[in-house]
Design a protein around this motif. Structure first.
Motif, short mmCIF file in Angstrom:
data_model
loop_
_atom_site.label_atom_id
_atom_site.label_comp_id
_atom_site.label_asym_id
_atom_site.label_seq_id
_atom_site.Cartn_x
_atom_site.Cartn_y
_atom_site.Cartn_z
N TRP A 213 75.04 14.69 39.42
CA TRP A 213 75.93 14.91 40.55
C TRP A 213 77.15 14.02 40.36
CZ3 TRP A 213 75.94 18.84 43.67
CH2 TRP A 213 76.71 18.84 44.84
N THR A 214 78.28 14.65 40.08
CA THR A 214 79.52 13.93 39.77
C THR A 214 80.47 13.99 40.97
OG1 THR A 214 80.63 15.91 38.92
CG2 THR A 214 79.30 14.62 37.35
N ARG A 215 81.55 13.23 40.85
CA ARG A 215 82.58 13.25 41.90
C ARG A 215 83.11 14.66 42.12
NH1 ARG A 215 88.46 11.69 42.33
NH2 ARG A 215 88.67 10.65 44.36
N GLU A 216 83.29 15.40 41.03
CA GLU A 216 83.81 16.77 41.16
C GLU A 216 82.81 17.69 41.84
OE1 GLU A 216 86.05 14.49 38.34
OE2 GLU A 216 83.90 14.91 38.39
N MET A 217 81.53 17.55 41.52
CA MET A 217 80.51 18.34 42.21
C MET A 217 80.47 17.99 43.69
SD MET A 217 77.45 18.02 39.42
CE MET A 217 77.70 18.46 37.70
N ASN A 218 80.60 16.69 43.97
CA ASN A 218 80.62 16.23 45.35
C ASN A 218 81.79 16.85 46.11
OD1 ASN A 218 79.26 14.56 47.24
ND2 ASN A 218 80.90 13.06 47.10
N GLU A 219 82.94 16.89 45.47
CA GLU A 219 84.12 17.50 46.08
C GLU A 219 83.87 18.97 46.38
OE1 GLU A 219 87.78 18.41 47.61
OE2 GLU A 219 86.90 16.43 47.25
N PHE A 220 83.22 19.68 45.48
CA PHE A 220 82.91 21.09 45.71
C PHE A 220 81.99 21.25 46.92
CE2 PHE A 220 80.06 24.72 45.19
CZ PHE A 220 80.98 25.77 45.09
N GLY A 221 80.96 20.41 47.01
CA GLY A 221 80.04 20.49 48.14
C GLY A 221 80.75 20.26 49.45
N TRP A 222 81.57 19.21 49.51
CA TRP A 222 82.28 18.92 50.76
C TRP A 222 83.30 20.01 51.09
CZ3 TRP A 222 80.49 16.09 54.32
CH2 TRP A 222 79.78 14.92 54.05
N ARG A 223 84.01 20.50 50.09
CA ARG A 223 85.00 21.55 50.35
C ARG A 223 84.31 22.81 50.86
NH1 ARG A 223 87.03 21.38 45.78
NH2 ARG A 223 86.17 23.26 44.83
N SER A 224 83.10 23.06 50.36
CA SER A 224 82.36 24.25 50.78
C SER A 224 82.00 24.20 52.26
CB SER A 224 81.08 24.40 49.94
OG SER A 224 81.38 24.61 48.58
N VAL A 225 81.63 23.01 52.74
CA VAL A 225 81.20 22.91 54.14
C VAL A 225 82.37 22.66 55.09
CG1 VAL A 225 80.70 20.42 54.24
CG2 VAL A 225 79.35 22.00 55.61
N LEU A 226 83.43 22.03 54.60
CA LEU A 226 84.56 21.70 55.47
C LEU A 226 85.68 22.73 55.43
CD1 LEU A 226 84.85 17.86 54.79
CD2 LEU A 226 83.79 19.00 56.75
N GLY A 227 85.75 23.52 54.35
CA GLY A 227 86.83 24.50 54.24
C GLY A 227 88.17 23.81 54.28
N ASP A 228 89.06 24.32 55.12
CA ASP A 228 90.42 23.77 55.21
C ASP A 228 90.56 22.75 56.34
OD1 ASP A 228 91.27 25.41 53.11
OD2 ASP A 228 91.67 27.08 54.48
N LEU A 229 89.45 22.27 56.88
CA LEU A 229 89.49 21.32 57.98
C LEU A 229 90.21 20.04 57.53
CD1 LEU A 229 88.33 21.31 60.90
CD2 LEU A 229 86.39 20.00 60.01
N ALA A 230 91.22 19.64 58.29
CA ALA A 230 91.97 18.43 57.95
C ALA A 230 91.10 17.19 58.16
CB ALA A 230 93.21 18.33 58.83
N ASP A 231 91.37 16.15 57.37
CA ASP A 231 90.57 14.93 57.43
C ASP A 231 90.42 14.39 58.85
OD1 ASP A 231 90.01 14.92 54.77
OD2 ASP A 231 91.11 13.10 54.29
#
Length: 323
Positions: A213-231
């Motif tokens: 599980w890398t930083r890039e995989m982590n980014e994919f997981g978070w992007r998948s659940v958050l979509g375009d939601l702003a920080d």
């Protein structure tokens, strides 16, 4: 510039050498991974005397949430209510099911006679926002409301999860605190996925190249659940590291490896619980990569991690009394 990394435990490194590692995680790779059949639960239950039951409960939006209930055979005849482990599986919030990593809480079923309830929450990217943590919370409510039927002690409900499930367990515990129900005796967060910002030193250390599980995989997981939601609009129930207040939480167990993405956010979460006056036990296992004890339970560091978790849970469920 590539940052130096802590060394992986030599025994784990040798075992990992035979495992094909993903170079990346994207929509196409995720679709391929999801086609692989999971380990049959029957395999994990071989040699155990366990009663199984599946229930499906409604969510507020009308979806159905499956729960797997595993209890020691004959437990229904006992006059003593059992502890309950409410299990939330890992998988980066994009994969896995209620049987994923369930060998971990099955050890507690064996050791403590615990009833294990595992929730099959909806996954991203098909489900987004708070849907995943809401599903987990609804399952926990059902368990507490049916404690008598399940033969469990409502004062000894433990919320536990690994990786993404650890993050969801933290979110569910925050929800239960804020809504004053249900009562949670303790939470066990196993290398939890707590912070969507993905910007710690350990996250940057484990960037690039194949890995568990890398930083890039982590980014994919978070992007998948958050979509375009702003920080600034991300709820802390999804990304618990954002919670302003960590007071009033049940006693907490957190562990991670030194050689993984989530190390620093997990250490920080424990530190903030202490700063808020709470109780947390933190273990950071030298040389452990993400998911080390789930993938290779036979390794010595994995056995130590599992044993230490179990010993902590023993102290929670069976506190010493004054002579």
């Amino acid at each position: 510039m590539t940052l130096a990394r802590p060394h992986t435990d030599p025994e784990l490194r040798a075992l990992l050498a035979d495992m094909p590692l993903m170079p990346q995680l994207n929509t196409e790779v995720l679709a391929q991974i999801r086609q692989f059949p999971p380990t049959p639960i029957e395999t994990l239950l071989e040699g155990r005397s366990v009663d199984r039951r599946e229930v499906t409960i409604p969510s507020p939006d009308g979806a159905r949430i499956p729960l797997e209930i595993l209890r020691p055979a004959g437990a229904g005849r006992s006059t003593t209510a059992a502890p309950c482990v409410y299990w939330i599986h890992g998988g980066g919030m994009v994969m896995g099911d209620r049987f994923s990593q369930i060998d971990i809480p099955l050890e507690w079923l064996d050791r403590f006679g615990a009833v294990v309830v595992s929730v099959d929450y909806r996954l991203a990217p098909e489900a987004t926002g708070t849907t995943l943590v809401d599903d987990c919370y609804q399952g926990l409510l059902w368990v507490a409301e049916h404690a008598d039927e399940l033969g469990i002690d409502p004062t000894r409900i433990i919320v536990a999860g690994t990786s993404a499930g650890g993050g969801l367990a933290a979110g569910v515990t925050l929800m239960a605190r804020d809504r004053n129900t249900p009562a949670i005796a303790a939470q066990i967060l196993i290398y939890p996925m707590l912070d969507h910002r993905n910007d710690t030193t350990s996250s940057q250390q484990y960037s690039g190249g194949p890995g568990v599980w890398t930083r890039e995989m982590n980014e994919f997981g978070w992007r998948s659940v958050l979509g375009d939601l702003a920080d600034e609009n991300v709820p802390s129930y999804i990304s618990p590291a954002l919670a302003d207040d960590l007071s009033g939480l049940p006693t907490t167990y957190i562990d991670a490896g030194t050689a993984e993405v989530f190390r620093d956010e997990d250490v920080n979460y424990a530190t903030r619980i202490w700063a808020a006056g709470g109780q947390a036990e933190l273990h950071v296992w030298a040389g452990g990569f993400h998911g080390f004890d789930a993938l290779y339970p036979q390794a010595r560091v994995s056995a130590a991690a599992r044993r230490t978790r179990g010993d902590w849970l023993d102290r929670i469920l069976n506190p010493a009394t004054d002579a």
